[in-house]
Design an enzyme around this catalytic site. Structure first.
Site, mmCIF file in Angstrom:
data_model
loop_
_atom_site.group_PDB
_atom_site.id
_atom_site.type_symbol
_atom_site.label_atom_id
_atom_site.label_comp_id
_atom_site.label_asym_id
_atom_site.label_seq_id
_atom_site.Cartn_x
_atom_site.Cartn_y
_atom_site.Cartn_z
ATOM 1 N N ASN A 1 0.955 -1.115 -0.041
ATOM 2 C CA ASN A 1 0.109 -0.066 -0.052
ATOM 3 C C ASN A 1 0.916 1.313 -0.047
ATOM 4 O OD1 ASN A 1 0.957 0.300 2.635
ATOM 5 N ND2 ASN A 1 -0.933 -0.400 3.614
ATOM 6 N N ASP B 1 3.262 2.684 7.617
ATOM 7 C CA ASP B 1 1.778 2.577 7.472
ATOM 8 C C ASP B 1 1.263 2.037 8.892
ATOM 9 O OD1 ASP B 1 2.592 -0.049 7.719
ATOM 10 O OD2 ASP B 1 2.229 -0.359 5.273
ATOM 11 N N GLY C 1 6.291 5.293 2.982
ATOM 12 C CA GLY C 1 5.708 3.950 3.049
ATOM 13 C C GLY C 1 5.350 3.565 4.357
ATOM 14 N N ASP D 1 -4.405 19.711 16.837
ATOM 15 C CA ASP D 1 -3.442 20.777 16.217
ATOM 16 C C ASP D 1 -3.861 22.197 16.216
ATOM 17 O OD1 ASP D 1 -1.063 20.830 14.251
ATOM 18 O OD2 ASP D 1 -2.600 21.421 12.837
ATOM 19 N N GLU E 1 -2.613 21.703 21.246
ATOM 20 C CA GLU E 1 -1.282 22.543 20.897
ATOM 21 C C GLU E 1 -1.448 23.922 20.708
ATOM 22 O OE1 GLU E 1 1.997 22.716 17.264
ATOM 23 O OE2 GLU E 1 -0.140 22.668 16.644
#
Length: 611
Positions: free
Chosen positions: A137, A159, A157, A324, A353
């Site tokens: 994936n 995951d 990559g 965030d 945050e």
């Protein structure tokens, strides 16, 4: 009253039919929620032309926006039982489309789930850079950016499967809670690995896995008595979000018209002397040109965000949020969002945050703050991030010679202001994160300075947060780009030459970092006096700082020598904290010593359990 959205996507205005429905958000809901109403948002070509009906459920309100592709309807969820309900769209008496919507049964005890707290240690990862558990994936035909590990800012990559594969490693480190930066779909054509420019907030990015994989991650953590924190973004979406590309209304996002950047001056939110224009450009300005700023003061937007957050908590079994850019949101609206979450889940934890450099300004944003009350404001936010401690830790270990405001007194000074916070145990304490300079870069990879910083995080009030890779000495210079502080963890990819997830795969230096970190935080996990005890500290002398964590029966003494000279600490002035204690055992070395005087080497720390 909380309202919850369903988005129903129908691709054809004339021949609407179940076979054409492409999008439903949320895909299902739950019975027995505290909210008494549910606001459904239907989306489709000219869908506002049709009249909605729902079998067995009363529709109390229907609203339209200037975009005929949207239709909002409020339904009563009082006494809605587990099961399926048919939603029909009608033109006159003729039914043109239907959708079967499901209400599921909540898991037992769901509303009373216990979030992360001061007994926990949080481990922060960038999932794209942690471990690649499923190379199949790495790229997806459904997203624009393809994997390219040679690019610092590309997708590499990592995951969800890679995280699951290494939960034992995280647990061995002493961490009890995992905070992953966002995993939801980000379809930006470049730099999508950080996933803060989300394009679908109901879907895990296919390059990370599936929604089911994310739920499985939470389940696997819970089996190990560990917790999962989602990085939630309320302030903005990505420019590729499907709703941004067809706005429900002009005021769904902040417009000037179009784009204007934030001035990032969060202090304008509470500055009594701030100009309206400065405040507007802080709150309404976009974080970047690729992240349209959501208008939470629009009740439809706010309800959408509330519903989405609750859906993920309930679906995945989450234990907390890290929000965030919390203080860039409209403050009254983000307070309402937070209150809605904690009303539904009273023991759930949310940390915001709030990247400020003054304790009073940070404390303003914590729930029940007396500072916020001056302006009749309550954020309802349980936890905030201790950025002032981070600031001190970023410089203090270079300051070998103490002065009035230099040296370890900076750390002492941070705790002098603890009276400003309504809940000092609900502060996230950290030396670095995915946005800051790497700690080991700032200090040249010096193990002694790393150990002092970790000892402080492990023994002060609050919830310690570690950043992946530092426990093996990983560095990286932020000045060379964000990718430099978000490097791949060695051993996370099948073709890596080294596997630092194992002791045998680590170098001698890496094992020194890891062994210290693991021993320290494993000890903390089993030491309640650190989780909830009081603090008493003493003015630093000769760049040596001494403080105690204590309760009615136990005490821990921490001695930090930040000077370049060995020191002998006379303990007479600590009599009020040492009363009744004669010996102490160093939790790292296991060495027992008397408490008459303490000799401590330069640039080292002692953590003594008192007896």
């Amino acid at each position: 009253m909380k309202q919850i959205f369903l988005i129903l996507f129908c691709c054809n205005a004339i021949h609407l039919g179940a076979q054409h429905i492409e999008r439903v958000e949320p895909p299902f809901w739950w019975s027995e929620m505290k909210s008494e109403s549910l606001q459904l948002m239907l989306y489709g070509k000219d869908i506002a032309r049709y009249t909605p009906e729902m079998d067995g459920i009363t529709i109390s309100n229907i609203r339209k926006t200037e975009n005929a592709n949207y239709l909002f309807m409020t339904i009563s969820t009082t006494d809605v039982a587990e099961g399926t309900y048919v939603l029909r769209l009608k033109k006159g008496k003729r039914e043109v489309s239907r959708y079967t919507y499901e209400f599921r049964k909540r898991n037992e005890g769901s509303a009373l789930r216990k979030g992360f707290d001061s007994s926990d240690v949080m481990y922060l990862i960038m999932p794209d850079r942690f471990a690649n558990g499923n190379p199949d994936n790495d790229s997806s035909p459904e997203t624009a950016e393809q994997a390219d590990r040679t690019k610092q800012g590309g997708r590499h990559g990592g995951d969800i499967q890679g995280i699951i594969d290494h939960l034992d490693y995280i647990q061995e480190l002493g961490a009890t809670t995992l905070w992953s930066t966002p995993l939801l779909e980000d379809n930006d054509p470049e730099y999508s690995y950080h996933t803060y420019a989300q394009s679908d907030v109901y879907r895990i990015d296919p390059r990370y896995g599936t929604n089911e994989d994310y739920k499985r991650l939470a389940d696997e953590l819970h089996k190990k008595d560990m917790k999962l924190v989602m990085d939630y973004v309320t302030n903005h979406w990505g420019a590729e979000h499907w709703m941004i590309r067809d706005l429900p209304s002009y005021d769904w996002i902040h417009q000037f018209p179009g784009y204007a950047n934030s001035n990032y001056r969060m202090e304008t939110q509470y500055d009594p002397n701030a100009s309206d224009i400065d405040r507007k450009y802080c709150v309404d300005g976009w974080f970047t040109s690729t992240m349209p700023d959501l208008n939470q003061s629009n009740p439809l937007v706010l309800n959408y965000l509330i519903q989405n957050a609750i859906w993920w908590i309930e679906y995945a079994g989450l234990d907390g949020f890290r929000v965030d850019t919390y203080s860039y949101n409209d403050k009254e609206s983000i307070a309402a969002w937070t209150k809605a979450i904690t009303d539904e889940y009273p023991y759930f934890n949310v940390v915001g945050e709030v990247w400020l450099h003054d304790q009073a300004q940070i404390a303003y944003w914590q729930k029940d703050s007396r500072i916020g009350a001056i302006q009749d404001f309550n954020s309802h936010l349980p936890a905030v991030m201790d950025f002032t401690l981070h600031d001190a830790l970023s410089t203090v270990f270079h300051e070998d010679e103490a002065s009035w405001d230099k040296g370890i007194v900076k750390v002492y000074g941070n705790f002098v202001n603890d009276f400003l916070y309504p809940d000092i145990n609900n502060l996230l304490v950290f030396a670095e994160n995915h946005d800051t300079q790497r700690f080991n870069h700032m200090y040249g990879g010096d193990p002694a300075k790393y150990k002092m910083a970790m000892a402080i995080l492990a023994t002060v009030r609050g919830i310690p947060q570690l950043y992946y890779g530092s426990e093996i000495g990983m560095g990286g210079n932020k000045d060379e780009g964000d990718g430099a502080i978000r490097q791949d963890f060695p051993g996370g990819w099948p073709d890596d030459k080294q596997n630092a997830f194992t002791a045998s795969g680590r170098t001698k230096r890496q094992n020194e970092f890891f062994a210290y970190t693991s021993k320290l935080f494993q000890w903390r996990r089993q030491t309640p006096v650190i989780h909830s005890g009081k603090t008493k500290h003493y003015l630093p002398q000769d760049n040596v700082y001494v403080y105690f964590r204590y309760n009615d029966t136990n005490a821990v003494m921490v001695v930090i020598n930040n000077s370049t000279e060995n020191r002998t600490v006379e303990t007479g002035r600590f009599r009020e904290s040492l009363n009744g204690f004669e010996k102490g055992t160093d939790i790292i070395t296991g060495k027992e010593m008397s408490l008459g005087e303490i000799s401590i080497a330069s640039k080292t720390v002692m953590i003594l359990e008192l007896k």
